[in-house]
Design a protein around this motif. Structure first.
Motif, mmCIF file in Angstrom:
data_model
loop_
_atom_site.group_PDB
_atom_site.id
_atom_site.type_symbol
_atom_site.label_atom_id
_atom_site.label_comp_id
_atom_site.label_asym_id
_atom_site.label_seq_id
_atom_site.Cartn_x
_atom_site.Cartn_y
_atom_site.Cartn_z
ATOM 1 N N MET A 1 18.396 -83.197 61.277
ATOM 2 C CA MET A 1 17.320 -82.644 62.102
ATOM 3 C C MET A 1 15.972 -83.090 61.555
ATOM 4 S SD MET A 1 16.818 -78.708 63.266
ATOM 5 C CE MET A 1 16.368 -78.169 61.627
ATOM 6 N N GLU A 2 15.618 -84.339 61.895
ATOM 7 C CA GLU A 2 14.365 -84.878 61.382
ATOM 8 C C GLU A 2 13.214 -84.585 62.334
ATOM 9 O OE1 GLU A 2 13.739 -86.266 58.549
ATOM 10 O OE2 GLU A 2 15.771 -86.454 57.781
ATOM 11 N N GLU A 3 13.534 -84.259 63.582
ATOM 12 C CA GLU A 3 12.448 -84.113 64.557
ATOM 13 C C GLU A 3 11.727 -82.773 64.386
ATOM 14 O OE1 GLU A 3 15.643 -83.569 67.174
ATOM 15 O OE2 GLU A 3 16.132 -84.464 65.245
ATOM 16 N N THR A 4 10.597 -82.741 65.047
ATOM 17 C CA THR A 4 9.793 -81.530 65.060
ATOM 18 C C THR A 4 10.487 -80.436 65.861
ATOM 19 O OG1 THR A 4 7.807 -82.844 64.877
ATOM 20 C CG2 THR A 4 7.553 -80.646 65.769
ATOM 21 N N MET A 5 10.362 -79.214 65.367
ATOM 22 C CA MET A 5 10.913 -78.045 66.053
ATOM 23 C C MET A 5 9.756 -77.074 66.317
ATOM 24 S SD MET A 5 13.209 -75.150 64.187
ATOM 25 C CE MET A 5 14.937 -75.403 64.438
ATOM 26 N N LYS A 6 9.797 -76.445 67.478
ATOM 27 C CA LYS A 6 8.783 -75.444 67.793
ATOM 28 C C LYS A 6 9.459 -74.070 67.776
ATOM 29 C CE LYS A 6 5.048 -74.913 71.132
ATOM 30 N NZ LYS A 6 4.497 -75.461 72.398
ATOM 31 N N ALA A 7 8.824 -73.109 67.136
ATOM 32 C CA ALA A 7 9.380 -71.756 67.113
ATOM 33 C C ALA A 7 8.354 -70.782 67.676
ATOM 34 C CB ALA A 7 9.738 -71.365 65.683
ATOM 35 N N GLU A 47 3.207 -68.988 67.179
ATOM 36 C CA GLU A 47 3.870 -70.275 67.428
ATOM 37 C C GLU A 47 3.811 -71.108 66.167
ATOM 38 O OE1 GLU A 47 3.417 -72.035 71.781
ATOM 39 O OE2 GLU A 47 1.529 -71.277 70.997
ATOM 40 N N LEU A 48 4.955 -71.638 65.766
ATOM 41 C CA LEU A 48 5.034 -72.459 64.562
ATOM 42 C C LEU A 48 5.527 -73.849 64.934
ATOM 43 C CD1 LEU A 48 7.118 -69.942 62.400
ATOM 44 C CD2 LEU A 48 4.654 -70.184 62.341
ATOM 45 N N SER B 12 -2.316 -66.914 73.795
ATOM 46 C CA SER B 12 -2.460 -67.797 72.627
ATOM 47 C C SER B 12 -3.805 -68.483 72.651
ATOM 48 C CB SER B 12 -1.441 -68.932 72.632
ATOM 49 O OG SER B 12 -0.257 -68.565 73.224
ATOM 50 N N PRO B 13 -4.312 -68.817 71.469
ATOM 51 C CA PRO B 13 -5.548 -69.614 71.421
ATOM 52 C C PRO B 13 -5.305 -70.964 72.077
ATOM 53 C CG PRO B 13 -4.774 -69.054 69.184
ATOM 54 C CD PRO B 13 -3.760 -68.532 70.135
ATOM 55 N N ASP B 39 2.030 -76.346 61.450
ATOM 56 C CA ASP B 39 0.961 -75.756 62.261
ATOM 57 C C ASP B 39 1.381 -74.359 62.674
ATOM 58 O OD1 ASP B 39 -1.578 -75.776 63.470
ATOM 59 O OD2 ASP B 39 -0.753 -76.349 65.413
ATOM 60 N N VAL B 40 0.404 -73.469 62.749
ATOM 61 C CA VAL B 40 0.649 -72.085 63.179
ATOM 62 C C VAL B 40 -0.482 -71.671 64.106
ATOM 63 C CG1 VAL B 40 0.904 -69.669 62.458
ATOM 64 C CG2 VAL B 40 1.719 -71.492 60.954
ATOM 65 N N ARG B 41 -0.129 -71.023 65.191
ATOM 66 C CA ARG B 41 -1.154 -70.413 66.033
ATOM 67 C C ARG B 41 -0.758 -68.955 66.259
ATOM 68 N NH1 ARG B 41 -4.463 -74.318 67.320
ATOM 69 N NH2 ARG B 41 -5.616 -73.251 68.925
ATOM 70 N N VAL B 42 -1.736 -68.088 66.118
ATOM 71 C CA VAL B 42 -1.446 -66.657 66.233
ATOM 72 C C VAL B 42 -2.119 -66.099 67.483
ATOM 73 C CG1 VAL B 42 -1.699 -64.385 65.156
ATOM 74 C CG2 VAL B 42 -1.229 -66.390 63.733
ATOM 75 N N GLY B 43 -1.333 -65.481 68.322
ATOM 76 C CA GLY B 43 -1.861 -64.858 69.528
ATOM 77 C C GLY B 43 -1.362 -63.426 69.641
ATOM 78 N N ARG B 44 -1.372 -62.906 70.853
ATOM 79 C CA ARG B 44 -0.950 -61.518 71.078
ATOM 80 C C ARG B 44 0.250 -61.477 72.021
ATOM 81 N NH1 ARG B 44 -6.037 -61.790 71.537
ATOM 82 N NH2 ARG B 44 -6.241 -61.467 73.777
#
Lengths: 93, 93
Positions: A1-7, A47-48, B12-13, B39-44
């Protein structure tokens, strides 16, 4: 799992825990003419972007499982206060 | 549509808008040993319970559409600052 993951992590106050921010939003909605709203709870949405490091290999499924375990650990240690908040997350490739 | 409806709103921002809270969380995650987060974005996250009033009738679909319009109005007027934040919502019966 080399690709970017969004959480995407959502954290909400547990049932039974006071939520003053939710009370304030509820009052404002009523004042603005939305009496149909009867309850509001305010939590966080986080969101990470994750770039797994050095975990590449043939077993993609195992790598993803391990990364989701790490995400759960991030939630418990930093993102949520599990005494008073519930969290859930979902991931996308 | 006399029954209760639950709505989940995430705010989200926007991309390109500074997110100091997200920066702080990113730094803390690195300090805790999660360097894979880039990267991290913090919202409500806002949950609403809605009991539509006096809109009952044969046309359930139209009633739901109208309630979703009202929800969109709540987002624009109170829940999100649309200059710097994006929002989305989903509803469940």
């Amino acid at each position: 799992m080399e690709e970017t993951m969004k959480a995407k992590v959502t954290v909400s106050p547990r049932r039974g825990v006071r939520d003053p921010q939710g009370r304030a939003v509820l009052g404002s909605l009523h004042a603005l003419g939305f009496p149909e709203v009867v309850d509001v709870r305010v939590g966080r949405f986080i969101e990470l972007i994750i770039e797994p490091k050095g975990e590449g290999g043939p077993d993609e499924v195992e790598a993803r499982r391990r990364q989701e375990q790490r995400l759960d650990e991030m939630c418990r240690r930093l993102l949520a206060n599990t005494l008073i908040e519930d969290y859930r997350f979902e991931t996308e490739p």
